[in-house]
Scaffold this motif. Structure first.
Motif, PDB file in Angstrom:
ATOM      1  N   GLU A 115      52.553  45.080   5.071  1.00 40.10           N
ATOM      2  CA  GLU A 115      51.618  45.295   4.102  1.00 40.10           C
ATOM      3  C   GLU A 115      50.815  43.897   3.798  1.00 40.10           C
ATOM      4  O   GLU A 115      49.590  44.293   3.463  1.00 40.10           O
ATOM      5  N   MET A 116      51.489  43.031   3.143  1.00 36.28           N
ATOM      6  CA  MET A 116      50.891  41.642   2.891  1.00 36.28           C
ATOM      7  C   MET A 116      50.198  41.216   3.851  1.00 36.28           C
ATOM      8  O   MET A 116      49.011  40.678   3.722  1.00 36.28           O
ATOM      9  N   ARG A 119      46.850  43.330   4.517  1.00 36.21           N
ATOM     10  CA  ARG A 119      46.129  43.061   3.568  1.00 36.21           C
ATOM     11  C   ARG A 119      45.340  41.591   3.668  1.00 36.21           C
ATOM     12  O   ARG A 119      44.137  41.554   3.441  1.00 36.21           O
ATOM     13  N   ASP A 120      46.102  40.706   3.915  1.00 37.64           N
ATOM     14  CA  ASP A 120      45.520  39.497   4.151  1.00 37.64           C
ATOM     15  C   ASP A 120      44.554  39.278   5.518  1.00 37.64           C
ATOM     16  O   ASP A 120      43.459  38.742   5.041  1.00 37.64           O
ATOM     17  N   GLY A 122      42.851  42.035   6.558  1.00 37.79           N
ATOM     18  CA  GLY A 122      41.888  42.943   6.015  1.00 37.79           C
ATOM     19  C   GLY A 122      40.788  41.881   5.357  1.00 37.79           C
ATOM     20  O   GLY A 122      39.639  42.269   5.333  1.00 37.79           O
ATOM     21  N   GLU A 123      41.279  41.224   4.514  1.00 37.83           N
ATOM     22  CA  GLU A 123      40.373  40.224   3.327  1.00 37.83           C
ATOM     23  C   GLU A 123      39.473  39.450   4.551  1.00 37.83           C
ATOM     24  O   GLU A 123      38.499  39.031   4.118  1.00 37.83           O
ATOM     25  N   ILE A 142      45.516  43.804  13.356  1.00 40.08           N
ATOM     26  CA  ILE A 142      45.720  44.898  12.242  1.00 40.08           C
ATOM     27  C   ILE A 142      46.237  46.182  12.680  1.00 40.08           C
ATOM     28  O   ILE A 142      47.087  46.583  12.282  1.00 40.08           O
ATOM     29  N   GLN A 146      49.637  47.804  11.690  1.00 42.90           N
ATOM     30  CA  GLN A 146      49.571  49.167  10.923  1.00 42.90           C
ATOM     31  C   GLN A 146      50.612  50.103  11.862  1.00 42.90           C
ATOM     32  O   GLN A 146      51.243  51.031  11.378  1.00 42.90           O
TER      33      GLN A 146
END
Length: 629
Positions: A115-116, A119-120, A122-123, A142, A146
């Motif tokens: 998840e981390m 998220r990274d 994605g940013e 990603i 996922q």
């Protein structure tokens, strides 16, 4: 009683006192180069066996012994007669043994970690430019992460192979196993209890190079359970050669621990012992002594003018002949196989060994370094254990070996596939076609690129493709290259991991083969990693900052030919490690391999600066410094 007898008895007494199940005491054994560290480790095991062997055979407890390589594990097992009360393994195998039954905890850790990472990514995807190679690669990453996160709940158990590539949907990679184990030991009291109850004695060989997060976790457990758990470290801080070893290990050892030392060097002659003592003078206060019957030995420094066009092969052959005259040892001027040539820096060995274009981009990624040097980096075992052996078997027309490799690694002919297929013979023919499509790349003596091999394998499904390569093989041909500068983005949008593999995979397959020879210590060149624990009668150390091209090490600074940088000065003031510290350690390691004679060859444009500096340091006598024309 001789110094040897006195030191041996003293060490036995200390280890006997510490290896006490009723009142355990932890210790750090300093054992410098050539001091018989492995012999001391085995002796500690024998002391324990004599006292508690029968007790442990009747219980489920074991003494855990962690060492660096599978070869070292095999040697220790042999010396201890394969006694089952000792669990002897590498750090990865030991870590997996601790956590392998805790599938729910592993799943929870992976879920959070993925998840981390998602998220990274994605940013970064939001900040980056759309339509570029990097953006497309990141989208694949990603999606892959996922998918892995979403199927975690369907995985009943996780798998891990400490000696190869981990590609299956339920497999963990090397870095994850180490990180999970360190986290569990630091944060889960149950895991701490499991460790000390199953392994009340933990002995770590080459402790200076053991992964720092795990070492810190072991220290924390020992501090919490000091009356139940004996933690023993064997090593020499001066011989730390891997970047993920713990810096300042000696200072981290608690005051109340025992700190015995072996000061006798059984490998090197007297002159070389004096020389390596001077090398480490500015690093610590440890000094070694040669054995009583050691010969005098030889050390020579050869300074070579580093001009353009200098024939280094010819120069080094001439130096070998001079060493033959100096030492009266004809083996110096005979077969080059009788001389071990060692380099300080991997770039130099890669350049001379013909695999620099493959090695250099991967070595630039800090977190890749250790895995690249020991062959465990994700992606490397895929080529070294699957593709390369298959290609070599195809080239030698070894049909049996080809069949064995395909049967072991190919998803096209797994037991499940053949059982469920209506035409099992058709599946076998499909795998044969996949093999032929790969080997077709070598037609007409062609040396295909690694990326062409990878794409052929992905297209045919011959082998499962490691996750690190998924963004690369899944690209289309029309993706915009993102080499153009973008002033709106302050930092590079590229993924350095994928960029490094892009460059490494563009090289001919033969470079991969040369690299594998190097890390297997089958190359004529060796470095500090490859010769860990080894020894050679005649050693030629070749130092060449220009050829090495590294910024982590600099013999020119160590030898006084180049001034310290402002960063060096700042690091010294702040007590941080400098390039001189790293260079000194590696120079110590390779020079301390010599059993009889040592030639240090330095390519430089500053001969006199080096002579003056080394004269002040008293490293060499005047007659030991030879300027080559």
């Amino acid at each position: 009683m001789t110094d040897f007898d006195t030191q041996t008895k003293s060490l036995r007494d200390v280890m006997d006192n510490c290896l006490n199940l009723r009142n355990p005491k932890s210790f750090f054994l300093f054992a410098g180069a050539g001091s018989g560290k492995t012999r001391a480790l085995v002796e500690a095991m024998q002391i324990f066996r004599q006292k508690y062997g029968q007790e442990f055979r009747l219980s489920a407890q074991k003494v855990a012994v962690i060492t660096y390589t599978n070869a070292a594990c095999d040697e220790i097992k042999h010396r201890i007669d394969y006694d089952s009360i000792f669990a002897i393994s590498t750090i990865h195998s030991f870590a997996w043994e601790l956590i392998k039954s805790h599938h729910n905890d592993i799943r929870e850790w992976l879920s959070y970690n993925l998840e981390m990472e998602i998220r990274d990514l994605g940013e970064r995807q939001k900040r980056g430019r759309a339509g570029t190679k990097t953006a497309d690669d990141r989208a694949v990453q990603i999606e892959s992460k996922q998918r892995r996160r979403d199927r975690l709940d369907t995985i009943k158990y996780f798998t891990y192979n400490p000696n190869g590539e981990n590609i299956g949907k339920n497999s963990l990679n090397h870095a994850e196993v180490i990180s999970i184990t360190a986290y569990f030991l630091a944060n889960k009291p149950l895991m701490q209890k499991i460790l000390i109850r199953k392994y009340p004695i933990l002995l770590i060989d080459e402790s200076q190079d053991t992964q720092k997060d795990l070492v810190d976790a072991f220290f924390a457990v020992q501090n919490k359970y000091s009356s139940e758990f004996c933690f023993a470290l064997f090593g020499d801080i001066m011989q730390r050669i891997y970047s993920d070893g713990k810096i300042g290990l000696a200072e981290a050892v608690p005051y109340e621990w025992s700190k015995p030392a072996i000061t006798i060097n059984y490998r090197c002659p007297k002159r070389i012992v004096r020389f390596i003592n001077t090398i480490r003078t500015d690093a610590d206060n440890h000094k070694q002594e040669p054995r009583d019957d050691a010969p005098e030995g030889f050390v020579r420094l050869f300074l070579v003018q580093d001009d353009d066009g200098v024939n280094k092969t010819a120069v080094e052959a001439e130096i070998a002949n001079k060493m033959s005259e100096i030492t009266s040892d004809g083996q110096w001027s005979g077969d080059s196989q009788e001389i071990k040539t060692l380099t300080l820096e991997h770039h130099m060995a890669a350049r001379r060994g013909g695999f620099n274009d493959f090695f250099e981009p991967l070595y630039q990624v800090s977190k890749f370094k250790t895995g690249l040097l020991d062959g465990t980096l994700s992606g490397i075992p895929f080529f070294s254990q699957q593709v390369l052996p298959l290609v070599k078997s195809l080239q030698t027309k070894n049909e049996f070996a080809i069949a064995q490799i395909v049967k072991k690694y190919s998803p096209l002919v797994t037991t499940d596939v053949l059982k469920t297929s209506e035409l099992p013979l058709g599946e076998i023919r499909k795998s044969d076609a996949a093999v032929k499509s790969l080997f077709y790349l070598w037609d007409d003596n062609h040396d295909p690129s690694l990326i062409d091999c990878l794409k052929a394998i992905a297209a045919s499904g011959l082998f499962a493709i490691p996750d690190i390569f998924e963004p690369i093989v899944s690209r289309g041909d029309s993706i915009e290259d993102d080499n153009e500068p973008d002033d709106s983005v302050e930092t590079s949008d590229n993924d350095p991991n994928i960029d490094a593999w892009d460059k490494a995979l563009s090289v001919p397959f033969s470079q991969l083969e040369s690299y594998v020879q190097y890390i297997s210590d089958k190359s004529q060149f060796g470095t500090h990693q490859g010769i860990k624990g080894l020894q050679f009668p005649r050693v030629m150390v070749v130092l060449d900052d220009n050829e090495a091209r590294g910024f982590m090490f600099s013999y020119n600074k160590l030898f006084g030919a180049r001034a310290l940088t402002s960063t060096d000065q700042q690091n010294i003031q702040e007590g941080k490690e400098t390039s001189i510290d790293r260079t000194r350690r590696l120079f110590y390691v390779i020079c301390s391999r010599a059993q009889s004679s040592l030639a240090v060859v330095v390519y430089t444009k500053e001969k006199q600066k080096i002579v003056d500096h080394l004269h002040n340091l008293e490293w060499f006598d005047d007659n030991e410094i030879i300027k080559m024309s």
